[in-house]
Each structure stands twice: as structure tokens, then as C-alpha cells.
Design a protein around this motif. Structure first.
Motif, mmCIF file in Angstrom:
data_model
loop_
_atom_site.group_PDB
_atom_site.id
_atom_site.type_symbol
_atom_site.label_atom_id
_atom_site.label_comp_id
_atom_site.label_asym_id
_atom_site.label_seq_id
_atom_site.Cartn_x
_atom_site.Cartn_y
_atom_site.Cartn_z
ATOM 1 N N HIS A 66 -37.674 -14.398 -11.156
ATOM 2 C CA HIS A 66 -37.465 -13.570 -9.965
ATOM 3 C C HIS A 66 -38.748 -12.777 -9.713
ATOM 4 O O HIS A 66 -39.119 -11.893 -10.484
ATOM 5 C CB HIS A 66 -36.272 -12.632 -10.119
ATOM 6 C CG HIS A 66 -36.057 -11.794 -8.893
ATOM 7 N ND1 HIS A 66 -35.808 -12.352 -7.661
ATOM 8 C CD2 HIS A 66 -36.100 -10.457 -8.686
ATOM 9 C CE1 HIS A 66 -35.685 -11.385 -6.764
ATOM 10 N NE2 HIS A 66 -35.874 -10.222 -7.350
ATOM 11 N N HIS A 68 -41.692 -11.349 -6.620
ATOM 12 C CA HIS A 68 -42.144 -11.134 -5.247
ATOM 13 C C HIS A 68 -43.654 -10.966 -5.275
ATOM 14 O O HIS A 68 -44.184 -10.173 -6.064
ATOM 15 C CB HIS A 68 -41.563 -9.856 -4.637
ATOM 16 C CG HIS A 68 -40.067 -9.791 -4.647
ATOM 17 N ND1 HIS A 68 -39.294 -10.410 -3.704
ATOM 18 C CD2 HIS A 68 -39.208 -9.177 -5.492
ATOM 19 C CE1 HIS A 68 -38.015 -10.175 -3.967
ATOM 20 N NE2 HIS A 68 -37.935 -9.435 -5.052
ATOM 21 N N HIS A 209 -30.884 -11.785 -4.069
ATOM 22 C CA HIS A 209 -30.616 -10.586 -4.874
ATOM 23 C C HIS A 209 -29.109 -10.376 -4.854
ATOM 24 O O HIS A 209 -28.520 -10.286 -3.775
ATOM 25 C CB HIS A 209 -31.247 -9.348 -4.242
ATOM 26 C CG HIS A 209 -32.738 -9.329 -4.253
ATOM 27 N ND1 HIS A 209 -33.489 -9.498 -3.114
ATOM 28 C CD2 HIS A 209 -33.615 -9.127 -5.258
ATOM 29 C CE1 HIS A 209 -34.783 -9.408 -3.426
ATOM 30 N NE2 HIS A 209 -34.895 -9.187 -4.715
ATOM 31 N N HIS A 246 -30.814 -10.318 -10.704
ATOM 32 C CA HIS A 246 -30.290 -9.021 -11.170
ATOM 33 C C HIS A 246 -28.901 -9.129 -11.795
ATOM 34 O O HIS A 246 -28.770 -9.067 -12.993
ATOM 35 C CB HIS A 246 -30.330 -7.949 -10.077
ATOM 36 C CG HIS A 246 -31.702 -7.682 -9.574
ATOM 37 N ND1 HIS A 246 -32.720 -7.286 -10.415
ATOM 38 C CD2 HIS A 246 -32.261 -7.787 -8.336
ATOM 39 C CE1 HIS A 246 -33.827 -7.153 -9.712
ATOM 40 N NE2 HIS A 246 -33.583 -7.452 -8.457
ATOM 41 N N ASP A 297 -39.713 -9.251 -11.263
ATOM 42 C CA ASP A 297 -39.360 -8.731 -9.937
ATOM 43 C C ASP A 297 -40.620 -8.497 -9.112
ATOM 44 O O ASP A 297 -41.008 -9.375 -8.363
ATOM 45 C CB ASP A 297 -38.478 -7.484 -10.045
ATOM 46 C CG ASP A 297 -37.644 -7.250 -8.788
ATOM 47 O OD1 ASP A 297 -37.834 -7.983 -7.815
ATOM 48 O OD2 ASP A 297 -36.802 -6.329 -8.790
HETATM 49 ZN ZN LIG Z 1 -36.382 -8.645 -6.215
#
Ligand SMILES: [Zn+2]
Length: 451
Positions: A66, A68, A209, A246, A297
Motif C-alpha cells: 500500500h 502513494h 482504503h 489498513h 502508505d
Molecule cells: Zn493510503
């Protein structure tokens, strides 16, 4: 042909085989031999290119499940989740232009490569810009958009579909595109149904998410009368091709839905801790038979793309809150960061074995931090890799059979140029987005006390 020789080879196969005097041979994008140095050399002909991995560990590249692309490291250290989204992330990703996305992605991907990450599951905007950065840096990337209902002025399903049509399968298949859903608070039921239909039409997967915070669960109960995973299930969004990021506050019912649908979970414990959202029941998810990988993340949230840090913290936080020192051992952590992440994306990486894709890293053992190391002791070695290593220990990275970093030198992109361009881009984006530094926000008492 490429031969990585004179190494300790950590295969991460089902038997956890380690070859203490080992080698790996690569032909094109595939591993063709793994084993003792003598056996692998006997298999290799035609004067291969040799990477001498003496005093190194060769292991599968890490999978950041995960991720970004990010530009604003260190700008919002003290903001809780919803405020960090509303006051920083959304304004920034609405303002950022494709050229600066490309700069941010090159920065993010290079940092990951330096830390031994060979695959990222990246949700961000402007897929073509992300794809060009992935192509250039050499990383394996699964890309998706930040899709939300129209009034939020983020991405639409049409944007994501256009990204799929132009970039899916690029760089000889190293780049893939999935359908990304930001999260349920910005989604209607109709959008969620349409997203699952689009993913099915494209034969693609989903990145979402899901159940990150108590606030998200409350929002879902208020708007839909059901918990987030129940809503996602009813809209057809769960399944083996979905990575749910998450999953901090899953109920027993939601765990059952994840298990029954074969949905993949990305556990992101450093992000969850820093944003103050809680500690996921990750042991229960694993015990239920759900495949769980790890993600950092974003560097805007956790300040580093180092997945070794996530590995270690995943164990530490469970041990701390459950007061049990025997939870999530080194082999569990190494599996989560390699083969579990790869399996979650349906990839043929994460294990060093004949026929697998050649995403391989070399860790430098010539370091005080890996000393002592008892020769021939696998568990001692695993302990160092899971609990003592950091991304700085990574010496060499091969992705899809191509060396992208060798002896800590990045081979694909000029690192100094990437840093200079990212600095310029952040200043430009800050100006356009009009976001303040977190200390300026929190110094204002009326701002500080907002929920
Ligand atoms: Zn995220």
C-alpha cells in the motif's frame, strides 16, 4: 545471463531453504537456477554477467502493498487522519500537475528501490505520469487512481479506465493498472458498484482504503447502516483481486467476509500508529487464513519509504499492546514483506526459485549491525534481516532481470537531478495548493482544537 554469486541465498520458499554458499542465475526476466554456488555455476553457460555478492544476502525484493507517490514529507507530522486528508492531501493532489506527479513518483520510486522495494502498489493521480516514472526508474508498479464521487474533484472511473487503456502492461508487463477507490466516506453506493463492474470488465483488480479509522466505521454506519467491509462486499468490491488497505477496525463479521472472499489485506502499522488511528487485529486476520502483506502508505504520513521499518514495527506494536514477546517472528515478517505481498497482487515474484520473475535484492552483511552472525544459522540470519536491517543495508537491486542499483549506485536515473526537481516541484505545489505547514496550523488555538 546474469549470475549473482558468492552469496547467502534466502529463498523464502515453502521450506525456507537458505543456501549459505549460494548463487542465483537469471536469464531475461526469469530466475533459471537457485542453489549452491557450484550447482548454479554448472547450470550457467556463455560467460554471464556476474554480480559478486560476497558478504551479502540475496533475497526476493520487497513488495510495498500500500503505497502513494508522495512529495510532502515532513509537512503534516501532527495532523490526525481526516484533517491530514482535508487540509493537506486532497488540496495537494487536486493542485498537482502531471509534470510534478512524475517528479514526485521518481523521488518515491527511487527511495523505494534504495530500500530494496521492487514492487509498489501505488494509488495516486495522473497514471500516465506515474507509468513514465516507473518505466524510467525500473520499478515494478501496480498503479491506480484516487477515485471518489464527482463533488470531491479527485479522479473519476473514466480517468482510471483511461489510465488502464494507456498504461496497463507497459514496460513488458512491469506496469499494471487497477481501479482505485479512495475510501467509503467519499463514495456513493453507485460509485462502488460501478468500480467493481469496471474492474471486472477490464479484467483488473481493485485497490481501496477500507476500515482505516473509527470515524470511517461511524460514517459508514450512519450513511449506509452497515460497516465498511459489509458495504464493500455488497457492492462486489471484495475478492482475490482486491487489495484492501489498513483494515484496522474489522469486526468478526468483517473478518469472515475478507476470508470468504479471499480478499488481500495490506497492513500498514507505522502509518496507523503515526496517524493515531489504532492497531489492527492482524494476528486474527492471519489466523483466519487471510493473506496479509505490508505497506508503508506514504512518506507524507510516515516520512520514510523504508519497508524494513514497517516489518519491524509490525511485530513490535503487536507485542507491546498484547504484552506478548512471542508474536510475529522474523520469518512471519519476512514472508509478509515478500511472498505475501507478491501473492496479494497475483505476481510471480517474492520467492527465489527457478521460473520465478527475477526481482532480487542483495543486502550488505558487512556491517556492525549484522555482527555477530553465526555461520550456517538461518534463524540468526532471519533475525538480522527482520529486526536489525534497514533500507540502508541494501547494496544491489535487480528488477525484472535488470540491475537498477548496483553497489548502491542507482543505474537508471540521476539521483541528484531527481532530488533537485522534487524540491522545486514541492515549492510549486505548495504555492498552488495553499497548504500551510502543520506547526502554523497547530499554533492557532481555534485550529488546534478542531476534531
Ligand atoms: Zn493510503
Amino acid at each position: 545471463m546474469l549470475l549473482i554469486d558468492n552469496a547467502i541465498v534466502v529463498t523464502m520458499n515453502d521450506d525456507h531453504d537458505v543456501h549459505f554458499d549460494g548463487a542465483v542465475a537469471i536469464d531475461g526476466d526469469r530466475i533459471v537456477a537457485v542453489g549452491s554456488s557450484a550447482a548454479v555455476r554448472a547450470h550457467v553457460s556463455d560467460g554471464p554477467r556476474v554480480i559478486d555478492a560476497q558478504r551479502g544476502v540475496v533475497m526476493p525484493g520487497l513488495v510495498d502493498l500500500h503505497f502513494h507517490t508522495a512529495l510532502g514529507r515532513g509537512w503534516i507530522d501532527n495532523l490526525p487522519l481526516t484533517r491530514s486528508l482535508d487540509e493537506f492531501w486532497y488540496p495537494v493532489i487536486r493542485a498537482i500537475e502531471p509534470e510534478d506527479v512524475s517528479r514526485a513518483a521518481r523521488l518515491s520510486y527511487l527511495e523505494s528501490i534504495r530500500c530494496g522495494v521492487t514492487t509498489v502498489n501505488d494509488m495516486y493521480r495522473h497514471i500516465d505520469a506515474l507509468a513514465s516514472a516507473a518505466e524510467e526508474t525500473g520499478i515494478r508498479a501496480v498503479l491506480s487512481n484516487v477515485v471518489a464521487d464527482g463533488e470531491h474533484a479527485l479522479d473519476t472511473l473514466a480517468d482510471n479506465e483511461a489510465g488502464f487503456r494507456s498504461a496497463n502492461g507497459a514496460a513488458e508487463g512491469r506496469i499494471e493498472v487497477r481501479v482505485g477507490i479512495e475510501w467509503l466516506p467519499l463514495s456513493s453506493i453507485g460509485l462502488l458498484h460501478d468500480a467493481s463492474a469496471l474492474a471486472a470488465d477490464l479484467g483488473s483488480g481493485v485497490h481501496i482504503h477500507l476500515n482505516e479509522s473509527v470515524g470511517e466505521v461511524q460514517n459508514s454506519l450512519e450513511r449506509f447502516g452497515r460497516r465498511p467491509t459489509e458495504v464493500a462486499y455488497e457492492c462486489g468490491l471484495l475478492g482475490p483481486n482486491t487489495v484492501a488497505a489498513h483494515c484496522v477496525w474489522l469486526s468478526d463479521t468483517e473478518i469472515g467476509l475478507m476470508r470468504d472472499t479471499g480478499t488481500q489485506i495490506s497492513h500498514n502499522p507505522t502509518s496507523n500508529a503515526k496517524l493515531g488511528v489504532g492497531v489492527a487485529r492482524v494476528l486474527d486476520y492471519r489466523q483466519a487464513g487471510i493473506n496479509v502483506g505490508l505497506g508503508h502508505d506514504s512518506t507524507e504520513g510516515v516520512n520514510t519509504g523504508d519497508l524494513f521499518e514497517v516489518m519491524k514495527f509490525a511485530s513490535l506494536v503487536q507485542r507491546a499492546v498484547r504484552m506478548d514477546a512471542d508474536l510475529l517472528g522474523a520469518s512471519d515478517l519476512l514472508e509478509m514483506a515478500t511472498r505475501n505481498g507478491s501473492a496479494a497482487l497475483g505476481h510471480d515474484t517474492g520467492i527465489l526459485a527457478e521460473g520465478k520473475k527475477a526481482d532480487v535484492i542483495v543486502i550488505d552483511l558487512d556491517d556492525l549491525g549484522f555482527t555477530p552472525l553465526v555461520p550456517g544459522n538461518r534463524d540468526h540470519l532471519y533475525s538480522h534481516l527482520a529486526f536489525a536491517a534497514s533500507g540502508r543495508a541494501v547494496r544491489t537491486v535487480v528488477i525484472d532481470g535488470v540491475p537498477v542499483m548496483e553497489d548502491r549506485e542507482l543505474l537508471t536515473v540521476d539521483e541528484d537531478e531527481v532530488m533537485a526537481e522534487a524540491n522545486e516541484a514541492f515549492v510549486r505545489v505548495l504555492e498552488k495548493a495553499g497548504v500551510r505547514f502543520v506547526q502554523a496550523i497547530m499554533a492557532d488555538p481555534s485550529e488546534r482544537d478542531r476534531p
